[in-house]
Structure formats: structure tokens, C-alpha cells
Scaffold this active site. Structure first.
Site, PDB file in Angstrom:
ATOM      1  N   ARG A   1      42.827  38.500  42.410  1.00  0.00           N
ATOM      2  CA  ARG A   1      41.417  38.635  42.733  1.00  0.00           C
ATOM      3  C   ARG A   1      41.230  39.044  44.183  1.00  0.00           C
ATOM      4  NH1 ARG A   1      37.491  34.519  41.727  1.00  0.00           N
ATOM      5  NH2 ARG A   1      38.193  34.446  39.595  1.00  0.00           N
TER       6      ARG A   1
ATOM      7  N   GLU B   1      30.392  36.255  33.001  1.00  0.00           N
ATOM      8  CA  GLU B   1      29.616  35.159  32.447  1.00  0.00           C
ATOM      9  C   GLU B   1      28.273  35.171  33.176  1.00  0.00           C
ATOM     10  OE1 GLU B   1      31.384  31.265  32.760  1.00  0.00           O
ATOM     11  OE2 GLU B   1      29.603  30.338  31.876  1.00  0.00           O
TER      12      GLU B   1
ATOM     13  N   LYS C   1      31.490  31.225  42.571  1.00  0.00           N
ATOM     14  CA  LYS C   1      30.112  31.191  42.069  1.00  0.00           C
ATOM     15  C   LYS C   1      29.470  29.828  42.303  1.00  0.00           C
ATOM     16  CE  LYS C   1      30.149  34.354  38.229  1.00  0.00           C
ATOM     17  NZ  LYS C   1      30.229  34.338  36.769  1.00  0.00           N
TER      18      LYS C   1
HETATM   19  P1  ATP Z   1      33.408  31.652  37.035  1.00  0.00           P
HETATM   20  O1  ATP Z   1      34.423  31.906  35.956  1.00  0.00           O
HETATM   21  O2  ATP Z   1      33.743  30.573  37.985  1.00  0.00           O
HETATM   22  O3  ATP Z   1      32.006  31.584  36.554  1.00  0.00           O
HETATM   23  P2  ATP Z   1      34.100  34.291  37.931  1.00  0.00           P
HETATM   24  O4  ATP Z   1      33.912  34.836  39.303  1.00  0.00           O
HETATM   25  O5  ATP Z   1      35.451  34.267  37.340  1.00  0.00           O
HETATM   26  O6  ATP Z   1      33.429  32.897  37.988  1.00  0.00           O
HETATM   27  P3  ATP Z   1      33.202  35.813  35.640  1.00  0.00           P
HETATM   28  O7  ATP Z   1      31.821  36.144  35.282  1.00  0.00           O
HETATM   29  O8  ATP Z   1      34.002  35.037  34.690  1.00  0.00           O
HETATM   30  O9  ATP Z   1      33.106  35.066  37.020  1.00  0.00           O
HETATM   31  O10 ATP Z   1      33.987  37.128  36.071  1.00  0.00           O
HETATM   32  C1  ATP Z   1      33.938  38.340  35.354  1.00  0.00           C
HETATM   33  C2  ATP Z   1      35.165  39.151  35.631  1.00  0.00           C
HETATM   34  O11 ATP Z   1      35.267  39.414  37.038  1.00  0.00           O
HETATM   35  C3  ATP Z   1      36.433  38.435  35.216  1.00  0.00           C
HETATM   36  O12 ATP Z   1      37.255  39.340  34.506  1.00  0.00           O
HETATM   37  C4  ATP Z   1      37.064  38.021  36.506  1.00  0.00           C
HETATM   38  O13 ATP Z   1      38.446  38.015  36.390  1.00  0.00           O
HETATM   39  C5  ATP Z   1      36.568  39.088  37.478  1.00  0.00           C
HETATM   40  N1  ATP Z   1      36.491  38.548  38.842  1.00  0.00           N
HETATM   41  C6  ATP Z   1      35.851  37.450  39.253  1.00  0.00           C
HETATM   42  N2  ATP Z   1      36.054  37.217  40.556  1.00  0.00           N
HETATM   43  C7  ATP Z   1      36.840  38.227  41.012  1.00  0.00           C
HETATM   44  C8  ATP Z   1      37.408  38.566  42.280  1.00  0.00           C
HETATM   45  N3  ATP Z   1      37.200  37.815  43.362  1.00  0.00           N
HETATM   46  N4  ATP Z   1      38.169  39.675  42.356  1.00  0.00           N
HETATM   47  C9  ATP Z   1      38.379  40.444  41.278  1.00  0.00           C
HETATM   48  N5  ATP Z   1      37.881  40.181  40.060  1.00  0.00           N
HETATM   49  C10 ATP Z   1      37.121  39.085  39.911  1.00  0.00           C
END
Ligand code: ATP
Ligand code: MG
Length: 563
Positions: free
Chosen positions: A267, A41, A277
């Protein structure tokens, strides 16, 4: 941790449960071509956790054939910005991955998704709810109590369709109505209790402008985007496990062109590091760091600016591996591959971070010698360079102690040490200022020890790095420590209270050997005995700024800590 096998050709192969699933699907011919996606995102910069997801999604398709899409999950225009989109593309490329032609946006599918929402309404599987967000939340129930049906749940299809079209046409203000799936308010899975699919948001979108004032939420956009793109394995993190029944329900109830499957992994969590984030955004907004690419940030941009090679970051996430169990990775595991890689590749240079002047009394006043210094003992092809030597030099303040404890082998009154690539020198006299601070050492050298060995075979126990007063260039050196004071930031209740006030130490009067004046931005060098450094983007002509990427292990620091 990663389960590695080394093949006959010496390639390290990583196995994990995701790769096992993909391999089984390929072998059983359930999957003709493996298609994955990385779906950020664009509401912030990518961080080291995303690097794990990127390496997994792109890595799987490199290993099994197929393709990985980069898809922006841009369904919430209130938080998304072009700056983030640009940064994400830059960071994925820098990490070494290429989506080729396959760059997509959930917003590309807004019209299709809208049509599928009408499809659900017509099938009696979605309805317009006039309740407020708070009312909907109250009626949703809890983990132990079922939810209650909305009074609008049994609205006739024609009325739902009319209201939905008027929502799209912009007739209602934000929050007035939502579209909900009609599934089961008593479901044990709260995600199936008539989840919201569309909400009204009178906000312009970075890509679709003002074309829309209703936007699908994550759950309605994600799986359908996967299906449109022919994604076979939709790999995400464990918090989406409870969303999988909804993902499957939507795929089953919509006329989608393919049937992707979702798989979840744990994660990445890293000690002393926050990967939320929301928190990272606050650190930037409130000025706790200089920006998203501050070298203390766990963002890919920060890690790059700090001087970490992309290959070291890839190797780190490979070693961490992919599993379903929750874990916090030790920070040392992040540093290890950086040191290993830079040890092989980084040219050695000399720089004195906290200078202490020494004068070699028996060295001729106007003499200068060019001494040969090896560029990288780990890499014979790196050759050597000439460095000037003179009567007046700087050594490290830490390398001198007036009254040394037993295990301190460096300079002290009467003690002889080696100056790297140069001579043996002996400290003869300590010069102090009015406040009693040591400001200069008077030394003598042994002319017979040129190159660093004495003809009579006598030994010294320390070799110091040094630069000349006359030829060295002044530099600012930034030493970074953990951004948080505890391995589990936030466990105290307030993550911002755990910020380390000493995470950045700026040394403004470091002295570097002359060659470093021409160092390219970002290119790693080892400052002998100090660590790996690179020139920072804040550098300007006449103002060098070096970042410490990672320190070397310092044996005296260990002795001191143990004592
Ligand atoms: P938010 O949803 O709070 O904005 P997010 O870190 O989940 O934050 P996204 O942009 O939705 O951000 O993440 C993109 C991809 O990265 C998703 O598939 C998510 O599962 C993966 N991802 C995010 N954080 C991690 C992490 N700490 N370890 C592994 N994969 C991650
Ligand atoms: Mg997310």
C-alpha cells in the site's frame, strides 16, 4: 520507484511486477480479456492510497485491453452510507477513469452468496456456531498455538441448514450464531481456522433495505464477487496476502463461474500523512478538519478542492510505482508533479498576501497607467493582460526589512528594486505607527525605467510583485501546512497528539489584482513569487477565498533556514 521506459513515440510506459504478470498471462493466452476491479467499501471517502489502487486497476486494463469494474464492497451496513457511495463515484471519475456499464455491488450478489453458503453446508464444509464472538476468538489459538474445535463443529448437516435458514428468517438476535467454514483449526494460517462467513446483523442496508438480517463478511463476499464478474486479476494490498489461501479454498469449493487469481502489492504510505479510514473518520467527526474535503485531508476530494489537477495525482502514483516492499513516500514527491504541471499551465497573477502600503511620492496623484503583464512565460499562447499602476500600491511585508542582513536584496531604506512589469522604485522613508510598527513606505520611482529596465543599464537585485490600493480586491488566503507534525504520525502512540495546531493559516486581508475577482472555482493560478492557488468553494460574491495548492520554492526562505 517506477521503472519507466520511453517508447519511440515518446510515451512513458511503466513496468511493474503486476503488469509483468498480466502481460505473461495475455501472451500465453491464459487470459482472453483482462478484467480487474476497484472494490472500495463505502465507509469513508477515497484517499491518495486508493488513487494508487484505482490507477493500477484501471491502468492495467487500458494498457492490455479489457475492463475494470467499480464494485462497492457493501457487506457491512452499519458503517456504509449513500454519501460515501456518491463521493467514491465522483472521485474515480475526476481522477480520469471510467467503469462504463460495469458498476457493481457485493450486495447485488447476496442471494447467490447465500445459495453458495448453503452449498458449503450441504457439502459438510460449513457449520453454525452458537459461541459468542469472544469465545470464538479465545478458541482460535495464536500464531504459535493451534486453535481448538468448537463444540458445534460436528453438527449434522440438516441441523446446520435449518439453523442457517432460521438465521436468515430473522429468528435470532445479533451475535447469537454465525456460519463458519469447516477447514482446519490447527492450520498455520489463522485465516483458515474455521473463518466466520456470515453474521447476524439486524440493520437495514442502503441498497437491499430490510431484505437481509444476515450479511456475508469480506472474505466470503470478495472472491466470489470477483468470480461472478469474471475478474481475471484480483489486485489488492499486501494485508490480504494471508487471506489468499482462504480466497482460493472458497473458489475451489464453490460452483463459481470463473477462477480469478489474487495478487498483492504494497500500500501507499506518505510522509506526514495518515491513510487509515478510522483516523480520517475521527478527524472529520471530531472537527479537527472542516470535512472530508478539507484541503488538508489526504482524500481525493480534499486534494481536488486544494487545487491539485487530476493529472498531477496520476503522475504522482505513476512515479511511486507498484512493488511489494514496504515504503513511506517522501511528501516532496507528491508536490513535485503538481509544481511541474501547474508551472506549464497556470496563468500568472499578482496578489499580495500580507500587504504593506507604499506611496510613490513623485508619481502623479490622479494618474493611472495600464501596463502589459505576461500571462505565462512557459506558454506563449497564453498572451498578456493589462494591469493598472498608480501612486499608492501594496507590496509584501516580507519584502521589506528596515535593517537588512547582507543577503537580503529586497526593499530597505535607500535600496532600489524593480516592481514587476512597472518601474524601479527606491525606498526613501519608513513610516511607523505609535507602537513602532512599519505601516507605510515613502518611495520614489524612475520614470525612465517603465517596463522594468533602466536606460542607463543599472541593475537591481530584486523584482517584487505588487497591486494597487485602489483597484485590488480583498481576498482571504488559506495557507496549508502538514496536518501532522511528524513524518510518521502516530509513532508517538497517539496519532491525535501529533496533529499540527498550525496546519491552517488564514490571511484575511490579502489583496489581489482585479482580474482575480472573476476567477472560476478550482482553477489554478500562480500568484507570482508565492505559489499556486485556486479559488475555494467557500467563496461567495464579494468574498474571495483562495487555497494555496502548493508553494513555489522560495530562495530567501532557504537562505534563512540555512542561516
Ligand atoms: P478499510 O478496509 O479499513 O475500510 P481500506 O483503505 O482498505 O480501509 P477499502 O475500501 O477496503 O479501504 O479499499 C479499497 C481498495 O483500495 C482495496 O483494494 C485496498 O487494497 C486499496 N487500498 C486501500 N488503501 C490503500 C493504500 N494506502 N494504497 C494502495 N491501495 C490501497
Ligand atoms: Mg479494506
Amino acid at each position: 520507484m517506477a521503472n519507466d521506459t520511453t517508447t519511440d513515440s515518446g510515451v512513458v510506459e511503466t513496468r511493474d511486477f503486476i503488469r509483468d504478470i498480466v502481460q505473461a498471462d495475455v501472451e500465453a493466452k491464459r487470459t482472453a480479456e483482462v478484467v480487474t476491479r476497484f472494490p472500495p467499501e463505502p465507509n469513508g471517502y477515497l484517499h491518495i492510497g486508493h488513487a494508487k489502487s484505482i490507477a493500477l486497476n484501471f491502468g492495467v486494463t487500458q494498457e492490455f485491453g479489457g475492463r475494470c469494474h467499480l464494485r462497492f464492497d457493501d457487506t457491512n451496513p452499519t458503517k456504509e452510507e449513500q454519501e460515501y457511495i456518491d463521493a467514491i463515484e465522483r472521485d474515480v471519475r475526476w481522477l480520469g477513469f471510467d467503469w462504463g456499464q460495469h458498476l457493481y455491488h457485493a450486495s447485488d450478489y447476496f442471494e447467490t452468496l447465500y445459495g453458495w453458503a448453503e452449498h458449503l453446508i450441504q457439502a459438510g464444509k460449513a457449520y453454525i456456531d452458537d459461541q459468542t464472538a469472544d469465545q470464538i476468538r479465545e478458541m482460535r489459538g495464536t500464531l504459535t498455538e493451534p486453535g481448538k474445535n468448537s463444540p458445534f463443529r460436528d453438527r449434522p448437516v440438516a441441523e446446520n441448514l435449518d439453523l442457517f435458514r432460521r438465521m436468515r428468517a430473522g429468528e435470532f438476535p445479533n451475535g447469537a450464531r454465525v456460519l463458519r467454514a469447516k477447514i482446519d483449526m490447527a492450520s498455520g494460517n489463522i485465516n483458515l481456522r474455521d473463518p466466520v462467513l456470515y453474521r447476524i446483523l439486524h440493520t437495514a442496508h442502503p441498497r437491499t433495505g430490510t431484505a437481509w438480517c444476515i450479511y456475508p463478511n469480506y472474505d466470503f463476499a470478495h472472491g466470489q464477487s470477483d468470480a461472478i464478474e469474471g475478474v481475471t486479476h484480483s489486485i489488492c494490498t499486501l494485508e490480504f496476502e494471508d487471506h489468499r489461501p482462504l480466497y482460493d479454498w472458497l473458489i475451489e469449493n464453490l460452483p463459481v463461474p470463473s477462477r480469478p487469481r489474487q495478487y498483492e502489492f504494497a500500500r501507499l504510505n506518505l510522509g506526514y500523512t495518515v491513510l487509515s479510514k478510522r483516523v480520517l473518520t475521527t478527524l472529520v467527526r471530531d472537527g479537527h478538519v472542516s470535512g472530508w474535503d478539507d484541503p488538508r485531508m489526504p482524500t481525493i476530494a480534499g486534494i481536488r478542492r486544494r487545487g491539485v489537477p487530476a493529472a498531477a495525482l496520476r503522475e504522482f502514483v505513476r512515479r511511486v510505482g507498484v512493488a511489494r516492499a514496504y515504503s513511506i513516500v517522501d511528501y516532496a514527491m507528491f508536490e513535485a508533479p503538481i509544481r511541474e504541471l501547474l508551472n506549464k499551465s497556470a496563468p500568472r497573477r499578482m496578489a499580495v498576501l500580507r500587504p504593506l502600503k507604499i506611496v510613490i511620492e513623485n508619481y502623479p496623484e490622479d494618474q493611472v497607467e495600464q501596463l502589459e503583464a505576461v500571462n505565462n512565460p512557459e506558454d506563449p499562447t497564453a498572451g498578456s493582460r493589462l494591469i493598472p499602476f498608480r501612486r499608492e500600491l501594496y507590496v509584501e511585508q516580507d519584502d521589506f526589512m528596515e535593517t537588512p542582513p547582507k543577503k537580503f536584496f529586497r526593499l530597505s531604506p535607500g535600496k532600489e528594486v524593480r516592481l514587476r512589469y512597472a518601474y524601479f522604485v527606491t525606498c526613501r522613508e519608513v513610516v511607523k505607527d505609535a507602537a513602532g510598527k512599519v505601516v507605510e513606505l515613502r518611495c520614489t520611482y524612475d520614470p525612465a525605467s517603465r517596463g522594468g529596465n533602466s536606460p542607463d543599464g543599472r541593475k537591481v537585485q530584486a523584482t517584487l510583485h505588487w497591486v494597487t490600493v485602489a483597484d485590488s480586491v480583498t481576498a482571504e488566503v488559506r495557507l496549508y501546512n502538514q496536518l501532522f507534525t511528524r513524518p510518521d504520525p502516530g509513532a508517538s502512540g497517539d496519532v491525535f497528539a501529533d496533529i499540527n495546531p498550525d496546519s491552517l493559516e488564514r490571511l484575511t486581508d490579502a489583496r489581489a489584482e482585479p482580474m482575480l475577482a472573476g476567477a472560476p472555482i478550482g482553477e489554478a493560478v500562480q500568484f507570482e513569487r508565492q505559489g499556486y492557488f485556486c479559488l475555494d468553494t467557500d467563496s461567495a460574491p464579494g468574498h474571495l477565498v483562495f487555497n494555496r495548492t502548493v508553494g513555489l520554492r522560495d530562495t530567501w526562505a532557504k537562505v534563512k533556514a540555512a542561516g
